[in-house]
Design an enzyme around this catalytic site. Sequence first.
Site, PDB file in Angstrom:
ATOM      1  N   ASP A 279      37.996  14.763 -37.034  1.00 47.00           N
ATOM      2  CA  ASP A 279      38.093  14.381 -38.563  1.00 47.00           C
ATOM      3  C   ASP A 279      39.243  13.581 -38.426  1.00 47.00           C
ATOM      4  OD1 ASP A 279      36.189  15.989 -40.048  1.00 47.00           O
ATOM      5  OD2 ASP A 279      37.464  17.581 -40.625  1.00 47.00           O
TER       6      ASP A 279
ATOM      7  N   ASP B 129      27.544  20.551 -40.786  1.00 47.17           N
ATOM      8  CA  ASP B 129      28.990  20.939 -40.552  1.00 47.17           C
ATOM      9  C   ASP B 129      29.094  22.583 -40.436  1.00 47.17           C
ATOM     10  OD1 ASP B 129      31.552  20.658 -40.238  1.00 47.17           O
ATOM     11  OD2 ASP B 129      31.861  19.439 -42.404  1.00 47.17           O
TER      12      ASP B 129
END
Length: 738
Positions: free
Chosen positions: A549, A479
């Site tokens: 997301d 990430d």
Amino acid sequence: MKITYNEKTRVFAIETENTGYYIGLVDKENFAGHIHYGKKLDAEDLLYKLLRIEENPKTPSQNERDRLSFYDSFAFEYPCGGIGDFRESALNVKNSLGQSAVNLQYKSHEILKGKPDLEGLPHTWGNEKDSMTLLLHCQDPVLNLHVILSYSIFEGLDVIARSVKIINEGKENLSLTKVYSLNLDMENKNFDFISLHGSWARERHLDRTPLFHGKVMTSSIRGETSHQEHSFFALASKNTNYDSGEVYGFNFIYSGNFISLAQLDQFENVRACMGIAPEGFEWQLKPGESFTAPEALVVYSDKGLNSMAQNFHKITRDHLIRGEYKDKMRPILINNWEATYFNFDTEKLLDIAREASKDGIEMLVMDDGWFGHRNNDESSLGDWFVNEEKIQGGLKHLVDEVNKLGMKFGIWFEPEMISPDSELYKAHPDWAIQVKDRKAGLCRCQYVLDLSRQEVCDYTFNQIASILRSANIEYVKWDMNRQLADLGSACLDKENQGELYHRYVLAVYALQERLTKEFPHLLLENCSGGGARFDAGMLYYSPQIWCSDDTDAIERLEIQEGTSLVYPLSAMGAHVSTCPNHACGRVTPFRTRGFVALAGTFGYELDITKIPAEDRALIPGQIEMYKKYNPLVRTGDYFRVASYSENHEWDAWEVVSSDKNQALLTLVQVLNHPNFHSRRVYLKGLDEKKKYNIIMEDSNGAKTDMGCWSGLTLMNAGLMLPRLWGDFQSQLLYFKAC
């Protein structure tokens, strides 16, 4: 597939399956000019198209008094700045006196079988049987600058991969202030500029606007591709849609700052450019040194956006993605982020794993919060050691227990970041990117590590590798949750500070290359606050990227439509999540969530111990569905059938196997209206001579055998489908040759 050079006409012909790209050499100064890109032409007739010989200005050797007028109207293959071409330049160079001017002349060429690698950069690859490459060697004799323009083509694909290498063969230091990877000059065809825009949780939405006189561009100076803009763009004729019309598509195999630009000039010609964004970029090139620009891809289609997308998908699947999972079904995972956020321990994770294993889920992924003393997003990035207050008994114990359940184990890292509240920052505050004497800005309470420093890269890699060696970890989610700012390195000299953005990206590539080589069986998934780094550069290292997301099935329709315009479905990280959705609060049927996630890698983002029993009962069937259809979804030809972003009512896409024996159609009814009955849907890509048995499943669980229909009828007359009752309902139709 062939590349030829006609010595009589001095024309290069680069011909793919259905397209031709032609370059001509003119004048005694050997200017390389673009002639045509599109449908194939007769190379004997091409030179007339490069120069309007009945018009002034003629070439400089014939008309020296109007040299600048020639420069400002000629279709340069690779235009340079400072000489009188006042359109967008592709290359700008400063000499040791600080003066900027470059003028390239063709010197020689090579036609190679195969595809050369680009050292240190992600790139398409090929062998001597399936690819060919043209190298045009050009030179500025004043600067002693050698520029190599590279064009590669691939068997069966209408794609050209382009890159540029700059070599300083002189005796003085030079400074590169702009190096684009691609330039294309052509006549305007009433083009629209198609791009992908967005923000966090709504990435890659389609935007389409007419070209106007001047420049239309997208760009990122955030140090990554970004949520907000994307390096892909297309130039499409006004009447172009998914099924017909001319379109030129461009994509950048790079994960940092970019610029994608189209300029309509005074003569109604278009210049399309793509490369590293010049803002914040300056690269020092000492004598004997070279600089390689990232690779760019260009596709031409006269059959609309679906054909363009299919070419991008195939080049990505067959000549960019690598590794064990390149052509392999991915394990069905469950990630604990939306289930627990930071509030978890060993027992909670094992509770999720126990229940997930009962339903056939194959991997547990432990997300953020397992390391340092991290209980929120304000600490511990850089401290990649296990927090044993949370992970009681240690990481190996947890992984072993998960493995005993028959499940794989995956883990989350954010390797590029450092928290002010961390042991690493206390020991090495200078390892954070920062401008001297200026307070650096925080984002998500974190700084960015200066990966231009080798000791920082080595430390980061060793920390990650130590964790991966300590237990049977088979998946990593990599990430990146903030952008780059306050660009300064304590290690680089003052004249090299303009190299930091690019050096940072090269370091990320080097880290991921090192990781995948040491752990070749690891499934790597890239992520950046969701989809801020969904680009072709990342797909060279990881076969999939977390798409967004926002896991809401309806929001995902536009996100996945834009993404699938460029990238294969096999690359899109897509999960079924809980409702109300954590990003937007919407409630959708569990089956609809599954149908939408099927157009991706498929997994779960929820607490399986808490979801409603009726939803839980559907999971085994969804897993069976994934395993049945994923080979088709992963490898088939993608067709956009209907676009919710255009019609604001319903969405549909189709995948057809290469042998045309199978197809899968997914339809989502976003908004229902009263007093409507059936809906006619026209299938695409089938074999008109074959008959197909159709099985339909809707979001209420009803399955219907619709009998056998000919491909000819299904494509030309369409298939009448019953309207569904209510919003967010869906249908999944499987077609099998009978």
